[in-house]
Design a protein around this motif. Sequence first.
Motif, mmCIF file in Angstrom:
data_model
loop_
_atom_site.group_PDB
_atom_site.id
_atom_site.type_symbol
_atom_site.label_atom_id
_atom_site.label_comp_id
_atom_site.label_asym_id
_atom_site.label_seq_id
_atom_site.Cartn_x
_atom_site.Cartn_y
_atom_site.Cartn_z
ATOM 1 N N ARG A 25 0.830 -1.204 0.000
ATOM 2 C CA ARG A 25 0.000 0.000 0.000
ATOM 3 C C ARG A 25 0.870 1.263 0.000
ATOM 4 O O ARG A 25 0.605 2.231 -0.725
ATOM 5 C CB ARG A 25 -0.922 0.000 1.229
ATOM 6 C CG ARG A 25 -2.089 0.979 1.080
ATOM 7 C CD ARG A 25 -2.914 1.138 2.336
ATOM 8 N NE ARG A 25 -3.065 -0.085 3.129
ATOM 9 C CZ ARG A 25 -3.629 -0.098 4.342
ATOM 10 N NH1 ARG A 25 -4.050 1.035 4.883
ATOM 11 N NH2 ARG A 25 -3.742 -1.222 5.007
ATOM 12 N N ILE A 26 1.933 1.253 0.812
ATOM 13 C CA ILE A 26 2.847 2.400 0.824
ATOM 14 C C ILE A 26 3.549 2.525 -0.521
ATOM 15 O O ILE A 26 3.716 3.631 -1.056
ATOM 16 C CB ILE A 26 3.854 2.254 1.978
ATOM 17 C CG1 ILE A 26 3.133 2.343 3.330
ATOM 18 C CG2 ILE A 26 4.938 3.333 1.893
ATOM 19 C CD1 ILE A 26 4.026 2.041 4.522
ATOM 20 N N HIS A 27 3.953 1.393 -1.099
ATOM 21 C CA HIS A 27 4.637 1.398 -2.394
ATOM 22 C C HIS A 27 3.759 1.996 -3.480
ATOM 23 O O HIS A 27 4.240 2.738 -4.347
ATOM 24 C CB HIS A 27 5.019 -0.044 -2.753
ATOM 25 C CG HIS A 27 5.858 -0.164 -3.993
ATOM 26 N ND1 HIS A 27 5.319 -0.247 -5.260
ATOM 27 C CD2 HIS A 27 7.206 -0.238 -4.150
ATOM 28 C CE1 HIS A 27 6.295 -0.355 -6.139
ATOM 29 N NE2 HIS A 27 7.448 -0.359 -5.512
ATOM 30 N N ALA A 28 2.470 1.704 -3.431
ATOM 31 C CA ALA A 28 1.547 2.164 -4.476
ATOM 32 C C ALA A 28 1.136 3.619 -4.296
ATOM 33 O O ALA A 28 0.528 4.199 -5.206
ATOM 34 C CB ALA A 28 0.302 1.278 -4.488
ATOM 35 N N THR A 29 1.490 4.225 -3.150
ATOM 36 C CA THR A 29 1.065 5.597 -2.855
ATOM 37 C C THR A 29 2.273 6.399 -2.393
ATOM 38 O O THR A 29 2.349 6.810 -1.226
ATOM 39 C CB THR A 29 -0.036 5.607 -1.780
ATOM 40 O OG1 THR A 29 -0.981 4.587 -2.053
ATOM 41 C CG2 THR A 29 -0.746 6.961 -1.730
ATOM 42 N N PRO A 30 3.249 6.649 -3.269
ATOM 43 C CA PRO A 30 4.475 7.326 -2.824
ATOM 44 C C PRO A 30 4.206 8.767 -2.404
ATOM 45 O O PRO A 30 3.476 9.506 -3.075
ATOM 46 C CB PRO A 30 5.386 7.261 -4.052
ATOM 47 C CG PRO A 30 4.460 7.067 -5.216
ATOM 48 C CD PRO A 30 3.304 6.286 -4.700
ATOM 49 N N GLU A 31 4.803 9.158 -1.276
ATOM 50 C CA GLU A 31 4.685 10.517 -0.754
ATOM 51 C C GLU A 31 6.085 11.045 -0.455
ATOM 52 O O GLU A 31 6.932 10.328 0.078
ATOM 53 C CB GLU A 31 3.860 10.526 0.536
ATOM 54 C CG GLU A 31 2.436 10.014 0.365
ATOM 55 C CD GLU A 31 1.759 9.760 1.702
ATOM 56 O OE1 GLU A 31 0.816 10.477 2.034
ATOM 57 O OE2 GLU A 31 2.209 8.824 2.419
ATOM 58 N N LEU A 32 6.337 12.297 -0.798
ATOM 59 C CA LEU A 32 7.648 12.895 -0.581
ATOM 60 C C LEU A 32 7.835 13.280 0.887
ATOM 61 O O LEU A 32 6.891 13.266 1.678
ATOM 62 C CB LEU A 32 7.810 14.117 -1.478
ATOM 63 C CG LEU A 32 7.685 13.864 -2.983
ATOM 64 C CD1 LEU A 32 7.933 15.150 -3.758
ATOM 65 C CD2 LEU A 32 8.631 12.764 -3.448
ATOM 66 N N PRO A 86 11.455 11.929 -5.519
ATOM 67 C CA PRO A 86 10.783 12.652 -6.604
ATOM 68 C C PRO A 86 10.980 11.946 -7.943
ATOM 69 O O PRO A 86 12.104 11.649 -8.348
ATOM 70 C CB PRO A 86 11.471 14.020 -6.598
ATOM 71 C CG PRO A 86 12.048 14.168 -5.226
ATOM 72 C CD PRO A 86 12.419 12.776 -4.800
ATOM 73 N N GLY A 87 9.887 11.637 -8.614
ATOM 74 C CA GLY A 87 9.948 11.038 -9.944
ATOM 75 C C GLY A 87 10.284 9.562 -9.982
ATOM 76 O O GLY A 87 10.178 8.939 -11.036
ATOM 77 N N LEU A 88 10.692 8.981 -8.839
ATOM 78 C CA LEU A 88 11.121 7.585 -8.819
ATOM 79 C C LEU A 88 10.282 6.713 -7.893
ATOM 80 O O LEU A 88 10.467 5.499 -7.855
ATOM 81 C CB LEU A 88 12.593 7.487 -8.389
ATOM 82 C CG LEU A 88 13.624 8.067 -9.368
ATOM 83 C CD1 LEU A 88 15.004 8.094 -8.715
ATOM 84 C CD2 LEU A 88 13.660 7.254 -10.656
ATOM 85 N N GLY A 89 9.383 7.326 -7.138
ATOM 86 C CA GLY A 89 8.576 6.550 -6.209
ATOM 87 C C GLY A 89 9.437 5.907 -5.142
ATOM 88 O O GLY A 89 10.418 6.492 -4.671
ATOM 89 N N HIS A 90 9.090 4.654 -4.775
ATOM 90 C CA HIS A 90 9.819 3.974 -3.706
ATOM 91 C C HIS A 90 11.018 3.209 -4.264
ATOM 92 O O HIS A 90 11.165 2.005 -4.097
ATOM 93 C CB HIS A 90 8.891 3.082 -2.903
ATOM 94 C CG HIS A 90 8.123 3.853 -1.878
ATOM 95 N ND1 HIS A 90 8.734 4.393 -0.759
ATOM 96 C CD2 HIS A 90 6.830 4.237 -1.826
ATOM 97 C CE1 HIS A 90 7.834 5.048 -0.053
ATOM 98 N NE2 HIS A 90 6.676 4.971 -0.681
ATOM 99 N N ALA A 91 11.908 3.980 -4.912
ATOM 100 C CA ALA A 91 13.116 3.394 -5.487
ATOM 101 C C ALA A 91 14.224 3.224 -4.459
ATOM 102 O O ALA A 91 15.340 2.849 -4.823
ATOM 103 C CB ALA A 91 13.608 4.258 -6.650
ATOM 104 N N CYS A 92 13.942 3.507 -3.202
ATOM 105 C CA CYS A 92 14.877 3.165 -2.133
ATOM 106 C C CYS A 92 14.243 2.182 -1.152
ATOM 107 O O CYS A 92 14.842 1.842 -0.137
ATOM 108 C CB CYS A 92 15.362 4.418 -1.410
ATOM 109 S SG CYS A 92 17.068 4.291 -0.822
ATOM 110 N N GLY A 93 13.022 1.750 -1.433
ATOM 111 C CA GLY A 93 12.428 0.669 -0.665
ATOM 112 C C GLY A 93 11.944 1.033 0.719
ATOM 113 O O GLY A 93 11.865 0.169 1.595
ATOM 114 N N HIS A 94 11.582 2.287 0.934
ATOM 115 C CA HIS A 94 11.129 2.663 2.269
ATOM 116 C C HIS A 94 9.794 2.015 2.627
ATOM 117 O O HIS A 94 9.460 1.916 3.811
ATOM 118 C CB HIS A 94 11.045 4.185 2.395
ATOM 119 C CG HIS A 94 12.382 4.861 2.379
ATOM 120 N ND1 HIS A 94 12.550 6.204 2.648
ATOM 121 C CD2 HIS A 94 13.631 4.375 2.125
ATOM 122 C CE1 HIS A 94 13.830 6.519 2.567
ATOM 123 N NE2 HIS A 94 14.504 5.418 2.233
#
Length: 375
Positions: A25-32, A86-94
């Motif tokens: 759910r967090i992955h599908a809804t990225p927030e800065l 920004p622009g990459l979503g959860h590209a660090c796996g948070h």
Amino acid sequence: MSDPKFVAAEAISRRKAQLVELSERIHATPELGWQEHLASGWVADALADAGFTVERPYLGLDTALRAGFGSGPHTVGLCAEYDALPGLGHACGHNLISAMTVGAALALAAVADEVGLTVVVYGTPAEEGLGGKCELLDRGAFTELDLAMMAHPAPEDDPDPAALAVSHSRISYRGKAAHAAGAPQEGVNAADAFTIAQTAIGLLRQQLPASVRVHGVVTNAGEAPNAIAEHTEGRWYVRAETLEELHRTEERVWKCFEAGALATGCTLEITPESQPYSEMRTDQRTLALYTANLEKLGRVIPDGPGTMSRASTDFANVSQVVDAIHPYIGIGSLPAVNHQKEFAAACVGPTAERALLDGATALAWTAIDRFARSN
């Protein structure tokens, strides 16, 4: 008496579907950073439903939280991160960090009385360059802890990465606009200032030690091609093995930006975006326990440094005030690495789910090993 490590592992296994769903759910809804209202709420709800006492907002920060369980003499802190890039979503796996942290916390809550633990989860916003944990430290967080832990996704397992100190700065040049064809002589070109600064930095890299990294982006290069650029902006990071080396390197990098201003006649402003992140100070006793537990779970530790051995984290600032570990746990993503869209895609799916469960289990087992024998 039940083996507390078995009980902890069972607590995670029973909640596998809940933890995977939280991660997805967090992955599908990225927030800065500083905007993680949904993610922090979902983490808070998962912990509250399990009997944790939750403070949110925490210490005046809207997307920070503190959740506590138990009253044992040993206080273990686990950090959840949930901001995206920004622009990459959860590209660090948070998204996985949040779920691993919740899983480890629920596992430790199941044995807190037996082991003598107080379990604290910190929801820490804005790790990606904005220093959420630094802000929390300034406001009094983490001082209650005997041990702080978190695990971070990476292409492969790396229990003891050498996190670099880093500073994050906003660079601004101001010049004077003019028609680029009709009256270019009336302009003061802020775009040229950045060109000169970046050329100087490129040449400076020849004399910088291998431990140093300097990199950035121009976020505003000007207004129109037929107008001399009046205002330009960028964001720049400087990294080094220690804060001392970082400060020495910054002095040389700032001179490159000053050269751009001097050559063009622009004014220069350098503004820190957050406090510097320090180098990581790993508690080796706890790390040895974590590594042994990772191997018990069947994970193979590669030889040599991992791909993230030169990254940075604001968790390092926490490690300066309390015993801490910040291992990387592999999601089998190679050739994709952190901060790529392909890595973001690898942060969901079967391999990511295994890392989630293994990471949560290894963290919980490590806290048990560290404190169960000292009661």
